[in-house]
Design a protein around this motif. Structure first.
Motif, mmCIF file in Angstrom:
data_model
loop_
_atom_site.group_PDB
_atom_site.id
_atom_site.type_symbol
_atom_site.label_atom_id
_atom_site.label_comp_id
_atom_site.label_asym_id
_atom_site.label_seq_id
_atom_site.Cartn_x
_atom_site.Cartn_y
_atom_site.Cartn_z
ATOM 1 N N THR A 18 -77.667 -52.797 106.849
ATOM 2 C CA THR A 18 -76.993 -51.508 106.841
ATOM 3 C C THR A 18 -77.848 -50.438 107.514
ATOM 4 O O THR A 18 -79.052 -50.626 107.723
ATOM 5 C CB THR A 18 -76.629 -51.088 105.397
ATOM 6 O OG1 THR A 18 -75.811 -49.929 105.432
ATOM 7 C CG2 THR A 18 -77.862 -50.835 104.554
ATOM 8 N N THR A 19 -77.219 -49.326 107.822
ATOM 9 C CA THR A 19 -77.920 -48.182 108.411
ATOM 10 C C THR A 19 -78.658 -47.413 107.323
ATOM 11 O O THR A 19 -78.479 -47.670 106.126
ATOM 12 C CB THR A 19 -76.905 -47.235 109.087
ATOM 13 O OG1 THR A 19 -76.021 -46.743 108.067
ATOM 14 C CG2 THR A 19 -76.118 -47.940 110.179
ATOM 15 N N GLN A 20 -79.435 -46.424 107.753
ATOM 16 C CA GLN A 20 -80.115 -45.567 106.774
ATOM 17 C C GLN A 20 -79.087 -44.817 105.933
ATOM 18 O O GLN A 20 -79.247 -44.688 104.716
ATOM 19 C CB GLN A 20 -81.053 -44.590 107.490
ATOM 20 C CG GLN A 20 -82.227 -45.278 108.137
ATOM 21 C CD GLN A 20 -83.127 -44.328 108.920
ATOM 22 O OE1 GLN A 20 -82.988 -43.112 108.846
ATOM 23 N NE2 GLN A 20 -84.061 -44.896 109.670
ATOM 24 N N GLU A 21 -78.005 -44.359 106.595
ATOM 25 C CA GLU A 21 -76.948 -43.651 105.866
ATOM 26 C C GLU A 21 -76.263 -44.582 104.863
ATOM 27 O O GLU A 21 -75.963 -44.185 103.741
ATOM 28 C CB GLU A 21 -75.903 -43.090 106.847
ATOM 29 C CG GLU A 21 -76.421 -42.029 107.781
ATOM 30 C CD GLU A 21 -77.124 -42.595 109.024
ATOM 31 O OE1 GLU A 21 -77.061 -43.826 109.278
ATOM 32 O OE2 GLU A 21 -77.756 -41.813 109.729
ATOM 33 N N SER A 125 -77.346 -52.432 111.636
ATOM 34 C CA SER A 125 -78.335 -51.487 111.122
ATOM 35 C C SER A 125 -78.794 -50.502 112.198
ATOM 36 O O SER A 125 -79.941 -50.092 112.225
ATOM 37 C CB SER A 125 -79.535 -52.233 110.539
ATOM 38 O OG SER A 125 -80.207 -52.930 111.576
ATOM 39 N N LYS A 126 -77.846 -50.130 113.057
ATOM 40 C CA LYS A 126 -78.091 -49.134 114.112
ATOM 41 C C LYS A 126 -79.335 -49.500 114.916
ATOM 42 O O LYS A 126 -80.367 -48.845 114.839
ATOM 43 C CB LYS A 126 -78.209 -47.737 113.508
ATOM 44 C CG LYS A 126 -77.912 -46.623 114.499
ATOM 45 C CD LYS A 126 -78.027 -45.262 113.858
ATOM 46 C CE LYS A 126 -76.653 -44.668 113.676
ATOM 47 N NZ LYS A 126 -76.688 -43.358 113.058
ATOM 48 N N THR A 129 -82.816 -49.977 113.084
ATOM 49 C CA THR A 129 -83.481 -48.824 112.458
ATOM 50 C C THR A 129 -83.077 -48.679 110.994
ATOM 51 O O THR A 129 -83.490 -47.725 110.344
ATOM 52 C CB THR A 129 -83.140 -47.518 113.206
ATOM 53 O OG1 THR A 129 -81.724 -47.299 113.125
ATOM 54 C CG2 THR A 129 -83.596 -47.570 114.650
ATOM 55 N N GLY A 130 -82.284 -49.632 110.478
ATOM 56 C CA GLY A 130 -81.790 -49.533 109.109
ATOM 57 C C GLY A 130 -82.539 -50.444 108.156
ATOM 58 O O GLY A 130 -83.755 -50.613 108.254
#
Length: 166
Positions: A18-21, A125-126, A129-130
């Motif tokens: 997943t991404t950070q968001e 994860s973009k 970066t995730g």
């Protein structure tokens, strides 16, 4: 969970990229969201499954000539063939499936059996970066609603068609 075989073949550890968001949303809500299958970027997979099921259904249908022969035979013998009951069910499936999709929309949440998969990092994860979150299958199963099912995703078309026939 009521069906002991429904998690068969699922790895003991599952990973959610997943991404950070997305990670922050999971932490803040204490849950992982499932998305309606028709809003995914690859919802075509669902439609392909429908096509395979329809092909399998048509293969099992009895021809009109065979239906007539069975009815005549049943009339003469004074009984009713279960083949006709099955055929009636098979004929009603397309309409039933349309109603089921409306009443019970399918939601999915994706996990991987791979802890460090470059394609997962890039796609979910973009651009790596995730985060990759690991869950024990037993813990994850306890968190799922009782009607949720953990399933392996099959990408090989030949195997997809075989599964549709079962």
């Amino acid at each position: 969970m009521t069906n002991p075989n429904k998690n068969q073949g699922i790895p003991d550890m599952l990973y959610h990229y997943t991404t950070q968001e997305g990670f922050m949303g999971i932490v803040e809500s204490g849950s992982i969201r499932a998305t309606n299958i028709f809003y995914l970027n690859d919802s075509q997979e669902y439609y392909q499954a429908e096509i395979f099921f329809e092909e399998a259904r048509k293969e099992k249908l009895i021809s009109p000539a065979e239906v007539f022969r069975i009815k005549m035979d049943d009339h003469i013998k004074g009984n009713r063939s279960s083949k006709l009951d099955i055929n009636t069910i098979l004929n009603s499936l397309p309409d039933s499936m349309k109603q089921i999709k409306k009443l019970f929309p399918i939601h999915v949440c994706c996990f991987s059996g791979n802890k460090n998969d470059l394609s997962q990092w890039i796609n979910y994860s973009k651009d790596a970066t995730g985060y990759c979150l690991g869950f024990k299958k037993s813990n994850l199963s306890d968190l799922l609603p009782t009607d949720a099912i953990l399933l392996n995703c099959e990408y090989e078309e030949k195997k997809q068609k075989e599964e549709a026939k079962q």
